[in-house]
Design a protein around this motif. Structure first.
Motif, PDB file in Angstrom:
ATOM      1  N   ILE A   1      49.312 -16.894  97.835  1.00 47.11           N
ATOM      2  CA  ILE A   1      50.391 -17.115  98.694  1.00 47.11           C
ATOM      3  C   ILE A   1      51.859 -16.883  97.935  1.00 47.11           C
ATOM      4  O   ILE A   1      51.775 -17.635  97.082  1.00 47.11           O
ATOM      5  CB  ILE A   1      50.481 -18.302  99.309  1.00 47.11           C
ATOM      6  CG1 ILE A   1      49.068 -18.588 100.334  1.00 47.11           C
ATOM      7  CG2 ILE A   1      51.413 -18.228 100.571  1.00 47.11           C
ATOM      8  CD1 ILE A   1      49.147 -17.309 101.572  1.00 47.11           C
ATOM      9  N   LEU A   2      52.517 -15.842  98.397  1.00 47.24           N
ATOM     10  CA  LEU A   2      53.665 -15.423  97.387  1.00 47.24           C
ATOM     11  C   LEU A   2      54.873 -15.569  98.419  1.00 47.24           C
ATOM     12  O   LEU A   2      55.852 -15.701  97.811  1.00 47.24           O
ATOM     13  CB  LEU A   2      53.660 -14.192  96.832  1.00 47.24           C
ATOM     14  CG  LEU A   2      52.555 -14.102  95.732  1.00 47.24           C
ATOM     15  CD1 LEU A   2      52.523 -12.572  95.332  1.00 47.24           C
ATOM     16  CD2 LEU A   2      52.704 -15.218  94.578  1.00 47.24           C
ATOM     17  N   GLU A   3      54.851 -15.416  99.918  1.00 45.10           N
ATOM     18  CA  GLU A   3      55.949 -15.154 100.691  1.00 45.10           C
ATOM     19  C   GLU A   3      55.736 -16.058 101.870  1.00 45.10           C
ATOM     20  O   GLU A   3      54.593 -16.438 102.292  1.00 45.10           O
ATOM     21  CB  GLU A   3      56.271 -13.667 100.789  1.00 45.10           C
ATOM     22  CG  GLU A   3      56.587 -13.129  99.726  1.00 45.10           C
ATOM     23  CD  GLU A   3      57.053 -11.646 100.113  1.00 45.10           C
ATOM     24  OE1 GLU A   3      56.454 -10.713  99.546  1.00 45.10           O
ATOM     25  OE2 GLU A   3      58.024 -11.565 100.980  1.00 45.10           O
ATOM     26  N   ILE A   4      57.052 -16.388 102.530  1.00 44.96           N
ATOM     27  CA  ILE A   4      56.772 -16.911 103.696  1.00 44.96           C
ATOM     28  C   ILE A   4      58.051 -15.844 104.552  1.00 44.96           C
ATOM     29  O   ILE A   4      58.803 -15.623 104.112  1.00 44.96           O
ATOM     30  CB  ILE A   4      57.215 -18.357 103.743  1.00 44.96           C
ATOM     31  CG1 ILE A   4      58.556 -18.497 103.285  1.00 44.96           C
ATOM     32  CG2 ILE A   4      56.097 -19.188 102.868  1.00 44.96           C
ATOM     33  CD1 ILE A   4      59.232 -20.124 103.609  1.00 44.96           C
TER      34      ILE A   4
ATOM     35  N   MET B   1      58.707  -8.973  90.980  1.00 44.90           N
ATOM     36  CA  MET B   1      59.638  -9.832  90.344  1.00 44.90           C
ATOM     37  C   MET B   1      60.950  -8.926  90.444  1.00 44.90           C
ATOM     38  O   MET B   1      62.046  -9.125  90.960  1.00 44.90           O
ATOM     39  CB  MET B   1      59.718 -10.410  89.162  1.00 44.90           C
ATOM     40  CG  MET B   1      58.516 -11.504  89.319  1.00 44.90           C
ATOM     41  SD  MET B   1      59.553 -13.040  89.938  1.00 44.90           S
ATOM     42  CE  MET B   1      59.827 -13.988  88.282  1.00 44.90           C
TER      43      MET B   1
ATOM     44  N   MET C   1      62.141  -8.014  94.133  1.00 46.83           N
ATOM     45  CA  MET C   1      62.725  -9.236  94.522  1.00 46.83           C
ATOM     46  C   MET C   1      64.124  -9.324  93.986  1.00 46.83           C
ATOM     47  O   MET C   1      65.202  -9.459  94.671  1.00 46.83           O
ATOM     48  CB  MET C   1      61.967 -10.423  94.111  1.00 46.83           C
ATOM     49  CG  MET C   1      61.433 -11.143  95.245  1.00 46.83           C
ATOM     50  SD  MET C   1      61.232 -12.956  95.095  1.00 46.83           S
ATOM     51  CE  MET C   1      62.863 -13.329  96.078  1.00 46.83           C
TER      52      MET C   1
ATOM     53  N   HIS D   1      56.440 -19.328  90.760  1.00 46.50           N
ATOM     54  CA  HIS D   1      57.847 -19.208  90.661  1.00 46.50           C
ATOM     55  C   HIS D   1      58.300 -18.209  91.841  1.00 46.50           C
ATOM     56  O   HIS D   1      59.055 -18.660  92.630  1.00 46.50           O
ATOM     57  CB  HIS D   1      58.091 -18.405  89.593  1.00 46.50           C
ATOM     58  CG  HIS D   1      59.429 -18.824  89.031  1.00 46.50           C
ATOM     59  ND1 HIS D   1      59.661 -19.961  88.131  1.00 46.50           N
ATOM     60  CD2 HIS D   1      60.853 -18.327  88.976  1.00 46.50           C
ATOM     61  CE1 HIS D   1      61.022 -20.190  87.806  1.00 46.50           C
ATOM     62  NE2 HIS D   1      61.644 -19.080  88.297  1.00 46.50           N
ATOM     63  N   LEU D   2      57.684 -17.127  92.291  1.00 45.92           N
ATOM     64  CA  LEU D   2      57.738 -16.200  93.383  1.00 45.92           C
ATOM     65  C   LEU D   2      57.804 -17.014  94.716  1.00 45.92           C
ATOM     66  O   LEU D   2      58.619 -16.666  95.539  1.00 45.92           O
ATOM     67  CB  LEU D   2      56.660 -15.081  93.332  1.00 45.92           C
ATOM     68  CG  LEU D   2      57.068 -13.934  92.464  1.00 45.92           C
ATOM     69  CD1 LEU D   2      55.756 -12.979  92.130  1.00 45.92           C
ATOM     70  CD2 LEU D   2      58.312 -13.185  93.171  1.00 45.92           C
ATOM     71  N   LEU D   3      56.521 -17.630  94.978  1.00 48.25           N
ATOM     72  CA  LEU D   3      56.641 -18.483  96.120  1.00 48.25           C
ATOM     73  C   LEU D   3      57.937 -19.433  96.359  1.00 48.25           C
ATOM     74  O   LEU D   3      58.469 -19.427  97.363  1.00 48.25           O
ATOM     75  CB  LEU D   3      55.397 -19.508  96.175  1.00 48.25           C
ATOM     76  CG  LEU D   3      55.140 -20.248  97.161  1.00 48.25           C
ATOM     77  CD1 LEU D   3      55.112 -19.382  98.441  1.00 48.25           C
ATOM     78  CD2 LEU D   3      54.054 -21.422  97.180  1.00 48.25           C
ATOM     79  N   ARG D   4      58.335 -20.130  95.027  1.00 47.15           N
ATOM     80  CA  ARG D   4      59.418 -20.998  95.189  1.00 47.15           C
ATOM     81  C   ARG D   4      60.720 -20.102  95.450  1.00 47.15           C
ATOM     82  O   ARG D   4      61.391 -20.539  96.609  1.00 47.15           O
ATOM     83  CB  ARG D   4      59.803 -21.661  93.952  1.00 47.15           C
ATOM     84  CG  ARG D   4      59.187 -23.074  93.880  1.00 47.15           C
ATOM     85  CD  ARG D   4      59.812 -23.963  92.758  1.00 47.15           C
ATOM     86  NE  ARG D   4      59.779 -23.275  91.733  1.00 47.15           N
ATOM     87  CZ  ARG D   4      58.918 -23.468  90.807  1.00 47.15           C
ATOM     88  NH1 ARG D   4      57.743 -24.257  91.092  1.00 47.15           N
ATOM     89  NH2 ARG D   4      58.717 -22.928  89.669  1.00 47.15           N
ATOM     90  N   MET D   5      60.777 -18.987  95.184  1.00 42.93           N
ATOM     91  CA  MET D   5      62.045 -18.228  95.195  1.00 42.93           C
ATOM     92  C   MET D   5      62.268 -17.801  96.867  1.00 42.93           C
ATOM     93  O   MET D   5      62.879 -17.911  97.473  1.00 42.93           O
ATOM     94  CB  MET D   5      62.132 -17.114  94.317  1.00 42.93           C
ATOM     95  CG  MET D   5      62.481 -17.353  92.892  1.00 42.93           C
ATOM     96  SD  MET D   5      63.369 -15.785  92.302  1.00 42.93           S
ATOM     97  CE  MET D   5      61.757 -14.851  91.976  1.00 42.93           C
TER      98      MET D   5
ATOM     99  N   VAL E   1      60.607 -19.165  99.316  1.00 36.02           N
ATOM    100  CA  VAL E   1      60.777 -20.288 100.102  1.00 36.02           C
ATOM    101  C   VAL E   1      62.400 -20.677 100.332  1.00 36.02           C
ATOM    102  O   VAL E   1      62.729 -20.960 101.282  1.00 36.02           O
ATOM    103  CB  VAL E   1      60.055 -21.634  99.701  1.00 36.02           C
ATOM    104  CG1 VAL E   1      60.290 -22.759 100.477  1.00 36.02           C
ATOM    105  CG2 VAL E   1      58.603 -21.202  99.810  1.00 36.02           C
TER     106      VAL E   1
END
Lengths: 406, 455
Positions: free
Chosen positions: A161-164, A384, A387, B427-431, B433
């Motif tokens: 899981i990388l995004e929401i 990255m 992003m 890290h990606l997840l945190r960013m 979120v």
């Protein structure tokens, strides 16, 4: 009621879905008052595939009132089976509510196993990508945990899981917390301690203004599993919100004391195990299993330390150093050798154990593994960069600082 | 070689003399010191010795000294504590001394106030110094310090500052107040005066060394002691003797120096405190310190044996030197234990390094312990990663590790790549979120109170 149905029909047929959403949001009270008469017959006037959006609002509002009755459950099931993706995403919050209540009810009715395939198909249909988190994830995991189908659960967890995207998926912070808590529990069941630590620690780092009981439970398990994975007491991750990191420890004092005793190097007798088994807090939290595993783990860890200090060592010596009685030592060692935790041979005649060195991994195997890791790393760094481009470096407000333009 | 052997035997004889025939050496021992420190030393000996005869003698000598110093308070204390040796308070002496004390104090204070009123700075300084010494002698060392620290009221030349610093340091060492020692050493060094007087520099170095030793920085302390010049011997007597310096310097060095630093003149440990000179500063190959070691040849013998890996000699000689250390005032129990622990650990390391395998049955007698105890010690050191080796408990052999750098490197790379991937994903997840500013755990809509609610 009729007025609502007409509005839904009209707006949807005209394709003005956004306007419909706004209007429904403004009239939630009206909806709440009318849904008592809602029944499966609504599907005759509003077929699901065409009017998912409106139906979500109606059914979700009904489901929240009291405990859902049979026909409400039936309606929810039909929606989940036949929904239209685009409309469901527009009504994502309500869709999420339906999922959660439906799952909860099915679990209570002991039908969790039956529901899992449905949830999986909903997920596949509804998902934006394999990397986005949705409320369906946590619902699915709670079913899997209830019927102990760890393998199925871990299949879901394989995707990172990388995004929401809360507006499209209807994800609430509670869903996210639950997902990571349940995920950690699944890995506990499979004894993947490293992954479990990771999941629990992510639960702790979800942004928060308030301490949630899910976070507290995650923390307790985080401590125990952290000991099993790394043999020490882990600190709260530094990315956790201030509220969390400040007050969390006071809710897990028993656990911290327990782990302090384990890591203190003192010899523990049978009393310790007995007192742990009967500990009220552990019983209430259902963590007795984990704590007992921690006590076991301590012995194993000590033995593993011995492999780096000794080449050969007597069984009685091990028994003394690890604080186990002699008859247990041999069986414990056998277990560990079979699990592959240590490499050794036992000579019963001399009552000696010889530790052998690991077979060197061949270069080919190592390079294969490295190559796959490098591919993963490259993909991640591309993400990255994306992003970075999208949200950070090229945003207007940062431009003056990045370029020399003032 | 025959002459060497003879020397060793003689040395041993002298040591035996020191330990068994204490009554002989105690007087000469104490003669080495000057001033109030004598009393402290004697009382320390009286407290730590188990030999009753020695204790009695120490107490008697102490009482003698106290009477000489006219120190009424401590005199009374000592008599009361050690009454079992039949000492009685000499009331007449006490009366007389009390009167003398008052007279003297009045005189000194008058001198001080007259000097102050007449603005005679030189006389004022001298008066303050005299008052400081008076109080130190008669038992009020704290008051002595206050007088000495204020010696330089008003204008003072750099050499005055240095003089005052030296006075203060003597009393501070007596009180074991190492922070004041450090303070005043730096005051002296920063006074702007280029201290050319070797006596003063050595005194400052030794004082710093003692303070560092008390704080556990043995390496730095050793560096300081090794700078000392023997000319300081006489001035030093109010603090300690040349033998003490030899002991402290050597043991600090053994506890902390590498083998090269022990002997090699190339390896300077510390720069001299005067900026224009650098000395040769190893332990054994040291033109200055060798004079100190002359006073205690057994210490030099121990250090040489240590350097030559002759550990059986080292650990045989160690206990008797430890007894000598116990008499010391600045070497307290913790320091002693540290010395032993560290020197022993380094000795084991030094012994083991050149070998591929070591038979513990041969090693144990060298280190004056049983094979089982040695095994425990070695296991402890391996766990601490002081030495890299593995123990064969069956045959009692210590094996040096086979270096398998390739597999070690491979393992490290794999671990690193795994952790990189995981960390980046987290890290990606945190960013992602935190991109959604409203996505956080918050009060439920029902919670209208200001209390924190659980969801």
């Amino acid at each position: 009621m009729q007025h609502l149905v007409d509005t839904i029909k009209r707006k949807t047929d005209d394709g003005e879905l956004d306007k419909l959403v706004t209007e429904l949001d403004q009239n939630l009270d009206k909806i709440r008052m009318s849904v008592s008469k809602l029944s499966p017959r609504i599907f005759e006037t509003l077929p699901i595939a065409n009017y998912t959006l409106g139906l979500c609002y109606l059914i979700a509002t009904k489901a929240v009132i009291g405990t859902p009755k049979e026909d409400t459950i039936f309606m929810m099931q039909r929606i989940l089976q036949e929904f239209d993706v685009k409309q469901a995403r527009l009504a994502s919050r309500k869709f999420g509510v339906i999922i959660n209540i439906f799952t909860k009810q099915k679990i209570e009715d002991n039908q969790a196993k039956l529901v899992m395939p449905l949830l999986l198909s909903v997920l596949n249909k509804f998902q934006i990508s394999k990397h986005h988190l949705t409320p369906i994830h946590s619902a699915y995991l709670s079913c899997a945990l209830t019927c102990k189908r760890y393998a199925a659960a871990s299949k879901l967890l394989k995707h990172q899981i990388l995004e929401i995207e809360p507006s499209i998926t209807g994800l609430t912070p509670k869903d996210m917390l639950l997902f990571y808590y349940y995920g950690g529990m699944v890995h506990c069941g499979l004894k993947n301690w490293d992954e479990a630590v990771r999941f629990f620690s992510i639960a702790l780092t979800v942004p928060a203004h308030v301490l949630s009981s899910i976070v507290i439970e995650s923390f307790k398990k985080y401590l125990l599993v952290g000991y099993l994975a790394e043999g020490k007491i882990l600190k709260i991750p530094k990315h956790a919100s201030v509220v969390v990191s400040r007050s969390l420890e006071s809710f897990a004092t028993q656990y911290i004391d327990f782990l302090n005793t384990l890591t203190s190097g003192e010899k523990m007798g049978k009393d310790f195990m007995r007192s742990t088994k009967s500990n009220e807090t552990f019983k209430k939290d259902n963590t007795i299993g984990l704590t007992l595993q921690c006590i076991e783990a301590k012995k194993r860890r000590k033995i593993q330390e011995l492999t780096s200090t000794y080449l050969t060592i007597g069984l009685s010596n091990i028994a003394e150093l690890v604080n186990v009685n002699e008859k247990e030592v041999e069986s414990l060692l056998l277990q560990m050798i079979e699990n592959g935790e240590i490499r050794a041979t036992i000579s019963q005649r001399d009552a000696m154990v010889v530790f052998t060195d690991a077979d060197d991994q061949t270069i080919e195997e190592a390079m294969k593994e490295l190559n796959s890791k490098m591919a993963e790393a490259v993909e991640l760094s591309n993400r990255m960069k994306e992003m970075d481009k999208k949200s950070i470096t090229f945003r207007r407000i940062y431009m003056p600082y990045v370029t020399s333009y003032r | 070689t025959t002459t060497k052997k003879k020397k060793k035997r003689n040395i041993k004889k002298n040591m035996d003399l020191m330990i068994d025939d204490e009554s002989f050496s105690l007087k000469t021992y104490i003669e080495g010191y000057k001033g109030p420190i004598r009393v402290k030393r004697l009382l320390t000996i009286a407290k730590t010795t188990d030999n009753e005869l020695q204790q009695k003698q120490a107490v008697e000598l102490a009482v003698e000294e106290l009477q000489k110093n006219k120190n009424i308070l401590e005199y009374e204390e000592v008599i009361e504590k050690y009454g079992k040796y039949g000492l009685i308070r000499d009331e007449d002496w006490i009366e007389k001394t009390r009167r003398e004390h008052i007279d003297e104090l009045q005189r000194l204070e008058a001198e001080e106030s007259s000097a102050r009123n007449n603005n005679l700075s030189h006389e004022l300084r001298a008066a303050k110094k005299a008052l400081g010494h008076f109080h130190w002698r008669t038992g009020d060392s704290k008051k002595a310090l206050t007088y000495l620290m204020k010696m330089n009221e008003g204008y003072s030349r750099p050499e005055d500052i240095v003089e005052m610093a030296v006075e203060v340091i003597q009393v501070a060492l007596y009180l074991k107040n190492y922070s004041i020692v450090n303070q005043y050493v730096s005051k002296a060094l920063q006074s702007g005066e280029k201290i050319r007087d070797k006596v003063t520099t050595s005194l400052l170095d030794i004082a710093t060394g003692i303070a560092m030793m008390g704080n556990g920085s043995y390496g730095a302390a050793a560096g300081r002691f090794l700078l000392a010049d023997i000319v300081v011997a006489d001035k030093l007597r109010t603090v300690c003797t040349v033998e003490d310096v030899a002991l402290m310097g050597t043991f600090c060095a053994l506890a902390s120096f590498t083998r090269k630093q022990l002997n090699d003149p190339e390896y300077a440990v510390v720069q001299a405190n005067t900026k224009n000179q650098t000395h040769v500063l190893s332990l054994l190959n040291n033109t200055l310190f060798t004079n100190f070691l002359d006073s205690m040849p057994e210490v030099r013998a121990l250090a040489t044996a240590y350097f030559n890996s002759n550990f059986s000699v080292v650990f045989k000689m160690y206990p008797s030197l430890e007894k000598r250390m116990k008499l010391g005032y600045h070497i307290n129990g913790k320091v002693q234990r540290d010395f032993y622990k560290k020197a022993r650990e380094k000795a084991i390391k030094q012994y083991v390094t050149p070998f591929h395998s070591v038979d513990m049955n041969v090693m144990a007698p060298e280190f004056a312990c049983s094979v089982a105890a040695l095994e425990k010690e070695l296991a402890h050191l391996i766990r601490k990663r002081s030495i890299t080796a593995r123990i064969d408990s069956h045959k009692k052999i210590l094996y040096a590790p086979l270096s398998d750098q390739r597999s070690r490197t491979l393992n490290r790379i794999q671990a690193l790549s795994k952790s990189y991937v995981i960390d980046t994903q987290n890290h990606l997840l945190r960013m992602n979120v935190s991109k959604h500013k409203d996505f956080l755990v918050n009060h439920t809509k029902a919670a209208n109170t200001t209390k924190k609610q659980f969801i």
